[in-house]
Write a protein that holds these residues in place. Structure first.
Motif, PDB file in Angstrom:
ATOM      1  N   ASN A  12       0.798  -1.218   0.000  1.00  0.00           N
ATOM      2  CA  ASN A  12       0.000   0.000   0.000  1.00  0.00           C
ATOM      3  C   ASN A  12       0.834   1.273   0.000  1.00  0.00           C
ATOM      4  O   ASN A  12       0.365   2.331  -0.423  1.00  0.00           O
ATOM      5  CB  ASN A  12      -0.919  -0.003   1.231  1.00  0.00           C
ATOM      6  N   ALA A  13       2.078   1.209   0.462  1.00  0.00           N
ATOM      7  CA  ALA A  13       2.911   2.405   0.579  1.00  0.00           C
ATOM      8  C   ALA A  13       2.991   3.138  -0.757  1.00  0.00           C
ATOM      9  O   ALA A  13       3.250   2.529  -1.794  1.00  0.00           O
ATOM     10  CB  ALA A  13       4.320   2.035   1.052  1.00  0.00           C
ATOM     11  N   GLY A  14       2.760   4.446  -0.726  1.00  0.00           N
ATOM     12  CA  GLY A  14       2.789   5.199  -1.965  1.00  0.00           C
ATOM     13  C   GLY A  14       2.998   6.684  -1.743  1.00  0.00           C
ATOM     14  O   GLY A  14       2.702   7.215  -0.671  1.00  0.00           O
ATOM     15  N   LEU A  15       3.521   7.326  -2.758  1.00  0.00           N
ATOM     16  CA  LEU A  15       3.716   8.774  -2.761  1.00  0.00           C
ATOM     17  C   LEU A  15       3.143   9.349  -4.051  1.00  0.00           C
ATOM     18  O   LEU A  15       3.002   8.646  -5.047  1.00  0.00           O
ATOM     19  CB  LEU A  15       5.205   9.125  -2.701  1.00  0.00           C
ATOM     20  N   SER A  16       2.824  10.641  -4.014  1.00  0.00           N
ATOM     21  CA  SER A  16       2.417  11.336  -5.220  1.00  0.00           C
ATOM     22  C   SER A  16       3.364  12.502  -5.461  1.00  0.00           C
ATOM     23  O   SER A  16       4.118  12.888  -4.570  1.00  0.00           O
ATOM     24  CB  SER A  16       0.980  11.850  -5.081  1.00  0.00           C
ATOM     25  N   ALA A  17       3.313  13.043  -6.664  1.00  0.00           N
ATOM     26  CA  ALA A  17       4.163  14.180  -7.023  1.00  0.00           C
ATOM     27  C   ALA A  17       3.288  15.400  -7.264  1.00  0.00           C
ATOM     28  O   ALA A  17       2.091  15.269  -7.575  1.00  0.00           O
ATOM     29  CB  ALA A  17       4.966  13.860  -8.293  1.00  0.00           C
ATOM     30  N   PRO A  18       3.854  16.590  -7.122  1.00  0.00           N
ATOM     31  CA  PRO A  18       3.084  17.801  -7.434  1.00  0.00           C
ATOM     32  C   PRO A  18       2.563  17.730  -8.868  1.00  0.00           C
ATOM     33  O   PRO A  18       3.274  17.299  -9.773  1.00  0.00           O
ATOM     34  CB  PRO A  18       4.118  18.926  -7.279  1.00  0.00           C
ATOM     35  N   ARG A  19       1.327  18.142  -9.081  1.00  0.00           N
ATOM     36  CA  ARG A  19       0.768  18.118 -10.423  1.00  0.00           C
ATOM     37  C   ARG A  19       1.394  19.212 -11.278  1.00  0.00           C
ATOM     38  O   ARG A  19       1.661  20.307 -10.805  1.00  0.00           O
ATOM     39  CB  ARG A  19      -0.751  18.309 -10.375  1.00  0.00           C
ATOM     40  N   GLY A  20       1.592  18.892 -12.538  1.00  0.00           N
ATOM     41  CA  GLY A  20       2.136  19.877 -13.468  1.00  0.00           C
ATOM     42  C   GLY A  20       2.859  19.192 -14.602  1.00  0.00           C
ATOM     43  O   GLY A  20       3.070  17.974 -14.580  1.00  0.00           O
ATOM     44  N   PRO A  21       3.251  19.947 -15.628  1.00  0.00           N
ATOM     45  CA  PRO A  21       4.016  19.377 -16.733  1.00  0.00           C
ATOM     46  C   PRO A  21       5.262  18.672 -16.211  1.00  0.00           C
ATOM     47  O   PRO A  21       5.856  19.109 -15.213  1.00  0.00           O
ATOM     48  CB  PRO A  21       4.392  20.615 -17.563  1.00  0.00           C
ATOM     49  N   LEU A  22       5.648  17.608 -16.868  1.00  0.00           N
ATOM     50  CA  LEU A  22       6.738  16.770 -16.374  1.00  0.00           C
ATOM     51  C   LEU A  22       8.003  17.564 -16.078  1.00  0.00           C
ATOM     52  O   LEU A  22       8.662  17.339 -15.049  1.00  0.00           O
ATOM     53  CB  LEU A  22       7.033  15.666 -17.397  1.00  0.00           C
ATOM     54  N   HIS A  23       8.345  18.527 -16.930  1.00  0.00           N
ATOM     55  CA  HIS A  23       9.597  19.249 -16.740  1.00  0.00           C
ATOM     56  C   HIS A  23       9.581  20.159 -15.510  1.00  0.00           C
ATOM     57  O   HIS A  23      10.625  20.630 -15.069  1.00  0.00           O
ATOM     58  CB  HIS A  23       9.935  20.077 -17.989  1.00  0.00           C
ATOM     59  N   THR A  24       8.376  20.396 -14.955  1.00  0.00           N
ATOM     60  CA  THR A  24       8.286  21.252 -13.761  1.00  0.00           C
ATOM     61  C   THR A  24       8.339  20.461 -12.457  1.00  0.00           C
ATOM     62  O   THR A  24       8.448  21.049 -11.386  1.00  0.00           O
ATOM     63  CB  THR A  24       6.983  22.071 -13.768  1.00  0.00           C
ATOM     64  N   VAL A  25       8.237  19.153 -12.554  1.00  0.00           N
ATOM     65  CA  VAL A  25       8.251  18.325 -11.340  1.00  0.00           C
ATOM     66  C   VAL A  25       9.698  18.153 -10.877  1.00  0.00           C
ATOM     67  O   VAL A  25      10.541  17.671 -11.644  1.00  0.00           O
ATOM     68  CB  VAL A  25       7.621  16.941 -11.606  1.00  0.00           C
ATOM     69  N   PRO A  26      10.011  18.541  -9.648  1.00  0.00           N
ATOM     70  CA  PRO A  26      11.388  18.419  -9.155  1.00  0.00           C
ATOM     71  C   PRO A  26      11.919  16.993  -9.308  1.00  0.00           C
ATOM     72  O   PRO A  26      11.195  16.022  -9.070  1.00  0.00           O
ATOM     73  CB  PRO A  26      11.261  18.813  -7.681  1.00  0.00           C
ATOM     74  N   VAL A  27      13.176  16.897  -9.702  1.00  0.00           N
ATOM     75  CA  VAL A  27      13.787  15.595  -9.926  1.00  0.00           C
ATOM     76  C   VAL A  27      13.718  14.722  -8.678  1.00  0.00           C
ATOM     77  O   VAL A  27      13.468  13.510  -8.765  1.00  0.00           O
ATOM     78  CB  VAL A  27      15.256  15.762 -10.388  1.00  0.00           C
ATOM     79  N   ASP A  28      13.925  15.319  -7.516  1.00  0.00           N
ATOM     80  CA  ASP A  28      13.857  14.542  -6.270  1.00  0.00           C
ATOM     81  C   ASP A  28      12.479  13.932  -6.066  1.00  0.00           C
ATOM     82  O   ASP A  28      12.358  12.791  -5.577  1.00  0.00           O
ATOM     83  CB  ASP A  28      14.215  15.431  -5.070  1.00  0.00           C
ATOM     84  N   ASP A  29      11.424  14.669  -6.440  1.00  0.00           N
ATOM     85  CA  ASP A  29      10.066  14.141  -6.319  1.00  0.00           C
ATOM     86  C   ASP A  29       9.837  12.987  -7.287  1.00  0.00           C
ATOM     87  O   ASP A  29       9.193  11.990  -6.947  1.00  0.00           O
ATOM     88  CB  ASP A  29       9.033  15.243  -6.577  1.00  0.00           C
ATOM     89  N   VAL A  30      10.370  13.118  -8.495  1.00  0.00           N
ATOM     90  CA  VAL A  30      10.247  12.035  -9.471  1.00  0.00           C
ATOM     91  C   VAL A  30      10.886  10.761  -8.928  1.00  0.00           C
ATOM     92  O   VAL A  30      10.286   9.678  -8.966  1.00  0.00           O
ATOM     93  CB  VAL A  30      10.911  12.427 -10.815  1.00  0.00           C
ATOM     94  N   HIS A  31      12.093  10.900  -8.415  1.00  0.00           N
ATOM     95  CA  HIS A  31      12.797   9.736  -7.873  1.00  0.00           C
ATOM     96  C   HIS A  31      12.036   9.128  -6.696  1.00  0.00           C
ATOM     97  O   HIS A  31      11.904   7.900  -6.595  1.00  0.00           O
ATOM     98  CB  HIS A  31      14.209  10.129  -7.441  1.00  0.00           C
ATOM     99  N   SER A  32      11.530   9.965  -5.802  1.00  0.00           N
ATOM    100  CA  SER A  32      10.830   9.466  -4.613  1.00  0.00           C
ATOM    101  C   SER A  32       9.582   8.680  -4.989  1.00  0.00           C
ATOM    102  O   SER A  32       9.320   7.597  -4.440  1.00  0.00           O
ATOM    103  CB  SER A  32      10.452  10.632  -3.698  1.00  0.00           C
ATOM    104  N   VAL A  33       8.805   9.228  -5.925  1.00  0.00           N
ATOM    105  CA  VAL A  33       7.571   8.557  -6.338  1.00  0.00           C
ATOM    106  C   VAL A  33       7.867   7.210  -6.987  1.00  0.00           C
ATOM    107  O   VAL A  33       7.244   6.190  -6.662  1.00  0.00           O
ATOM    108  CB  VAL A  33       6.758   9.452  -7.298  1.00  0.00           C
ATOM    109  N   VAL A  34       8.816   7.184  -7.897  1.00  0.00           N
ATOM    110  CA  VAL A  34       9.155   5.931  -8.585  1.00  0.00           C
ATOM    111  C   VAL A  34       9.741   4.920  -7.601  1.00  0.00           C
ATOM    112  O   VAL A  34       9.405   3.730  -7.641  1.00  0.00           O
ATOM    113  CB  VAL A  34      10.127   6.198  -9.752  1.00  0.00           C
ATOM    114  N   GLU A  35      10.596   5.394  -6.708  1.00  0.00           N
ATOM    115  CA  GLU A  35      11.236   4.469  -5.765  1.00  0.00           C
ATOM    116  C   GLU A  35      10.222   3.857  -4.803  1.00  0.00           C
ATOM    117  O   GLU A  35      10.231   2.648  -4.555  1.00  0.00           O
ATOM    118  CB  GLU A  35      12.337   5.195  -5.003  1.00  0.00           C
ATOM    119  N   VAL A  36       9.338   4.686  -4.240  1.00  0.00           N
ATOM    120  CA  VAL A  36       8.363   4.158  -3.282  1.00  0.00           C
ATOM    121  C   VAL A  36       7.281   3.346  -3.985  1.00  0.00           C
ATOM    122  O   VAL A  36       6.967   2.221  -3.591  1.00  0.00           O
ATOM    123  CB  VAL A  36       7.732   5.295  -2.449  1.00  0.00           C
ATOM    124  N   ASN A  37       6.686   3.915  -5.023  1.00  0.00           N
ATOM    125  CA  ASN A  37       5.547   3.259  -5.670  1.00  0.00           C
ATOM    126  C   ASN A  37       5.933   2.019  -6.468  1.00  0.00           C
ATOM    127  O   ASN A  37       5.213   1.017  -6.448  1.00  0.00           O
ATOM    128  CB  ASN A  37       4.836   4.243  -6.597  1.00  0.00           C
TER     129      ASN A  37
END
Length: 268
Positions: free
Chosen positions: A88-113
């Protein structure tokens, strides 16, 4: 309410939101429950809320395979085995165009989810294959799992699409074994994860809030049904879905007569 004969259930990300709600409902159905969260403080707080001697927990980084193995070992050492494992553990990223999403958030979401679900599935499938009677693994679906698209959801949607593929692969891998796998779909639920998507976009939240109030539900509405379905499942590869297409259609048709606010305080 059905009896579980004291089955042992592990819920990752079980310290808040849907995970905590599921833990509470599994306990209400006589299960023994192990939860995990990112910190000891979060786990201790959740266990205090659950208030049961049939609940235990361990701070776990689900992106670390060794830590997830330690969670399995803790559950076995505490309760003897694991019958049900819910990724069940999961994270979401701030909504917006892909290039605006902070790289750290991208990594966190992919790593956890994604990595988190891969680790949980690997540890649980291996452990269950080695124990009498096997067990059940449930992977949590989310927006994007079944190909849904919406602007600003590239990171989260891609992660959940990956989890869908993982679950389908697991169903095939464990066919004709005592390890069974299922898809768990809670629909739209009013949690910190959902609201947090709009932290930097309050106007956007106001625009979608009407739809959320038509299609969404509170944790305490959804989790009793989900827990009951999980514990009562028999068919390998089954999909437990709260918000079906038929239910969504009926809600839209009756929206003018049913005013709902799933985000309102319970004390209001």
């Amino acid at each position: 309410m059905s009896s579980t004969d004291g089955r042992v259930v592990v819920v990752t990300g079980g310290t808040r939101g849907i995970g905590l709600g599921l833990a509470r409902e599994f306990l209400a159905r006589d299960a023994r429950v192990v939860i995990c969260g990112r910190s000891t403080e979060a786990v201790d707080k959740a266990l205090a809320e659950l208030g049961s001697d049939r609940a235990s927990g361990l701070a776990t980084d689900v992106t670390d395979r060794a830590a997830v193995q330690a969670l399995w070992d803790h559950a076995v050492a505490t309760f003897g085995r694991v019958d049900v494992w819910v990724n069940n553990a999961g994270l979401s990223a701030p909504r917006g165009p892909l290039h605006t999403v902070p790289v750290d958030d991208v990594h966190s979401v992919v790593e956890v989810n994604v990595i988190g679900a891969l680790n949980g599935s690997a540890v649980a499938s291996h452990g269950m294959a080695a124990q009498a009677g096997g067990g059940w693994i449930w992977n949590m679906e989310g927006f994007g799992s079944r190909g849904e698209h919406q602007p600003g959801m590239a990171v989260y949607g891609a992660s959940k699409r990956a989890v869908q593929y993982l679950t389908e692969a697991l169903v095939k891998q464990t066919k004709d074994t005592d390890v069974r796998v299922g898809f768990l779909s809670p629909g739209i639920v009013a949690t910190d994860l959902l609201v947090g998507d709009y932290t930097d976009d309050p106007d956007g939240f106001e625009k979608v809030k009407k739809v959320f109030n038509i299609l969404g539900d509170r944790v305490e509405t959804v989790t009793p049904w989900l827990a009951e379905q999980v514990l009562g499942a028999h068919k390998h590869g089954t999909r437990v879905a709260w918000l079906t297409k038929g239910k969504a259609m009926r809600r839209f048709m009756t929206a003018g007569f049913n005013k709902r606010d799933i985000f309102a305080s319970e004390d209001a």
